[in-house]
Design an enzyme around this catalytic site. Structure first.
Site, PDB file in Angstrom:
ATOM      1  N   CYS A  99      33.813  14.938  33.034  1.00 12.12           N
ATOM      2  CA  CYS A  99      34.830  15.221  34.043  1.00 12.12           C
ATOM      3  C   CYS A  99      34.166  15.108  35.402  1.00 12.12           C
ATOM      4  CB  CYS A  99      35.393  16.632  33.864  1.00 12.12           C
ATOM      5  SG  CYS A  99      36.250  16.858  32.288  1.00 12.12           S
ATOM      6  N   GLY A 135      37.187  10.722  34.756  1.00 13.50           N
ATOM      7  CA  GLY A 135      38.335  11.294  34.066  1.00 13.50           C
ATOM      8  C   GLY A 135      39.634  10.817  34.666  1.00 13.50           C
ATOM      9  N   ASN A 154      32.527  20.611  34.161  1.00 17.04           N
ATOM     10  CA  ASN A 154      32.165  19.313  33.585  1.00 17.04           C
ATOM     11  C   ASN A 154      31.194  19.599  32.450  1.00 17.04           C
ATOM     12  OD1 ASN A 154      31.467  16.648  33.070  1.00 17.04           O
ATOM     13  ND2 ASN A 154      30.029  16.532  34.781  1.00 17.04           N
ATOM     14  N   GLY A 155      31.545  19.192  31.239  1.00 15.57           N
ATOM     15  CA  GLY A 155      30.675  19.455  30.096  1.00 15.57           C
ATOM     16  C   GLY A 155      31.491  19.926  28.920  1.00 15.57           C
ATOM     17  N   TYR A 185      26.281   4.501  31.295  1.00 15.39           N
ATOM     18  CA  TYR A 185      27.724   4.292  31.347  1.00 15.39           C
ATOM     19  C   TYR A 185      28.486   5.206  32.317  1.00 15.39           C
ATOM     20  CZ  TYR A 185      32.599   4.231  29.852  1.00 15.39           C
ATOM     21  OH  TYR A 185      33.958   4.151  29.844  1.00 15.39           O
TER      22      TYR A 185
END
Ligand code: SF4
Length: 464
Positions: A2, A28, A103-104, A243
């Site tokens: 995210c 996201g 985020n995670g 990526y």
């Protein structure tokens, strides 16, 4: 995976947060949200891209205040459809409102949720992040920072957080530092975010990375740093370089674009091919393809064109229309590949379905040979730290050896960058040279750096 952004004490806090999460949209696309604070909290959350709602003046006007945090969501935990899962999450704690963006992914969230529910907690969402709010609410510590430390001491997995209370903005990274988090500054207004590209868009300067296990507390008195957790060796996600991160970002002191080009060079050295042209799968295969072409002294061409306007909301045509050969996202630039021996470069193979389609398109456009080069090692394990990989049974590399993958995808040869090649490209000595592991590379190796508590409970009943 995210994107998170927070800014403290700026007159355009919400508008800048909107720009910040727009720069992080690659992390996201399922939903976006912003919370701001003046004398009260204001919250806007939408299941759409940032630009669909957060460019509207009336939306930004509703987010009044000089402090704001924002989030773009790529759901890895919690139903994608459930509007209540869209972040920021807000809770009215004793002592005042509290907002969190995450985020995670937590690896013991189901266990903790089960325990909390049995003790009477009422959950509003099925997001793992909400567990952090409940644990903070229940902490017996007095000060908010101590309550949050208490909460985070109980969770396992990966988290980079930005939190907003009535008096503080807090940024925190898990002790392993799996996901990125950094500190920036815009004319004296501190910013906490995931990638440097979110600083660039608002003209802020990079101050420093927030260290694994560090908590940065921003108040009217300034920026304070504490390290409340026992120190462990960090394990940053190496796949961020392959990526996730935007190529123009600098992550943990390393330029992402350069690393991707070096991966391409590693691929060219380890898997050369007698070919006429190097073609990337856009966008994520581009820098590695440039690196491959440079090292192999082959021409680089845009043999596949990506349609950037295939939004999340575009309705997939019915199967009968798809069977007619409708290609939503990629199309082949026929003049570049017809009659040519093509080196095709992509970032990874997950299920293999996209690779199969792209190779078929190249063949139909007249490519005489296709040599597929992949800028990551074979992904044979799922990620439990915030990346939406499918279950292991659906990962192509977990199902068959490389020569079978080549057959299935329909290529003349297939080559992955090696794990040591990837470490070299990132600029770190490989784990195999007697050094301790410096990154999380579990999707390639299966060596997870934290317990996978929820997964081990999957086959069992949660404790009564
Ligand atoms: Fe990154 Fe793979 Fe580790 Fe997930 S499992 S955090 S994608 S390296």
């Amino acid at each position: 995976m995210c994107g998170i952004f927070g800014i403290w004490e700026h007159p355009d806090a919400a508008a800048l947060t909107s720009l910040g999460i727009h720069a992080l949209q690659h992390r996201g696309q399922a939903a976006a949200g912003i919370a701001s604070f003046d004398d009260a909290f204001h919250l806007e959350r939408h299941a759409s891209l940032v630009g669909d709602n957060f460019t509207k003046p009336e939306v930004i006007a509703r987010l009044s205040g000089r402090r704001a945090v924002g989030h773009v969501r790529y759901p890895t935990h919690g139903s994608a459809a459930l509007e209540r899962n869209i972040q920021p999450l807000f809770a009215e704690l004793s002592g005042g409102g509290f907002v969190v963006v995450h985020n995670g992914n937590l690896t013991n969230a189901a266990l903790l949720r089960n325990k909390l529910q049995k003790e009477g907690s009422i959950f509003q969402s099925d997001s793992d992040t909400e567990v952090i709010l409940h644990l903070t609410a229940l902490s017996q510590q007095e000060k908010l920072v101590d309550r949050l430390v208490d909460a985070l001491g109980q969770v396992e997995g990966a988290y980079a957080l930005v939190c907003l209370s009535t008096k503080k903005m807090i940024g925190c990274r898990d002790p392993l530092g799996v996901r990125p988090l950094l500190l920036g500054d815009l004319d004296g207004s501190p910013i906490i975010t995931a990638e440097t590209c979110a600083l660039d868009i608002v003209g802020a300067k990079f101050v420093r990375d927030i260290a694994p296990g560090e908590m940065v507390v921003v108040t009217e008195a300034g920026v304070e740093s504490i390290f409340p957790f026992p120190k462990v060796r960090s394990r940053f996600c190496i796949f961020e370089y392959v990526y996730f991160a935007r190529p123009d970002s600098v992550v943990e002191g390393r330029g992402v674009y350069e690393i991707r080009k070096r991966i391409g060079r590693e691929l060219a050295m380890r898997h050369p091919a007698i070919a006429d042209v190097v073609v990337p799968v856009p966008d994520s295969g581009v820098p590695a393809a440039i690196g491959y072409a440079e090292a192999a002294k082959l021409p680089y061409e845009l043999g596949i064109i990506r349609n950037h306007y295939v939004g999340r909301t575009f309705i997939e045509p019915e199967q009968s229309i798809r069977d007619m050969g409708v290609k939503l996202k990629h199309n082949v630039n026929r003049s570049v590949v017809a009659g040519k021996r093509v080196v095709l470069v992509d970032d990874s193979i997950v299920r293999g379905t996209t690779s199969l389609k792209i190779v078929k398109m190249l063949r139909e456009a007249g490519a005489s040979e296709v040599h597929f080069r992949v800028a990551s090692p074979a992904i044979s394990n799922s990620c439990f730290y915030g990346v939406d990989t499918p279950e292991q049974e659906k990962l192509m590399a977990a199902q068959m050896p490389e020569h079978k993958m080549a057959e299935r995808i329909g290529v003349d040869s297939l080559g992955f960058v090696s794990l040591d090649g990837l470490y070299r490209a990132v600029g770190e000595p490989w784990r195999g040279s007697g050094r301790k592991v410096q990154f999380c590379d579990a999707c390639f190796t299966g060596e997870y750096p934290t317990p996978l508590t929820d997964r081990s409970l999957l086959s069992k009943e949660l404790p009564a």
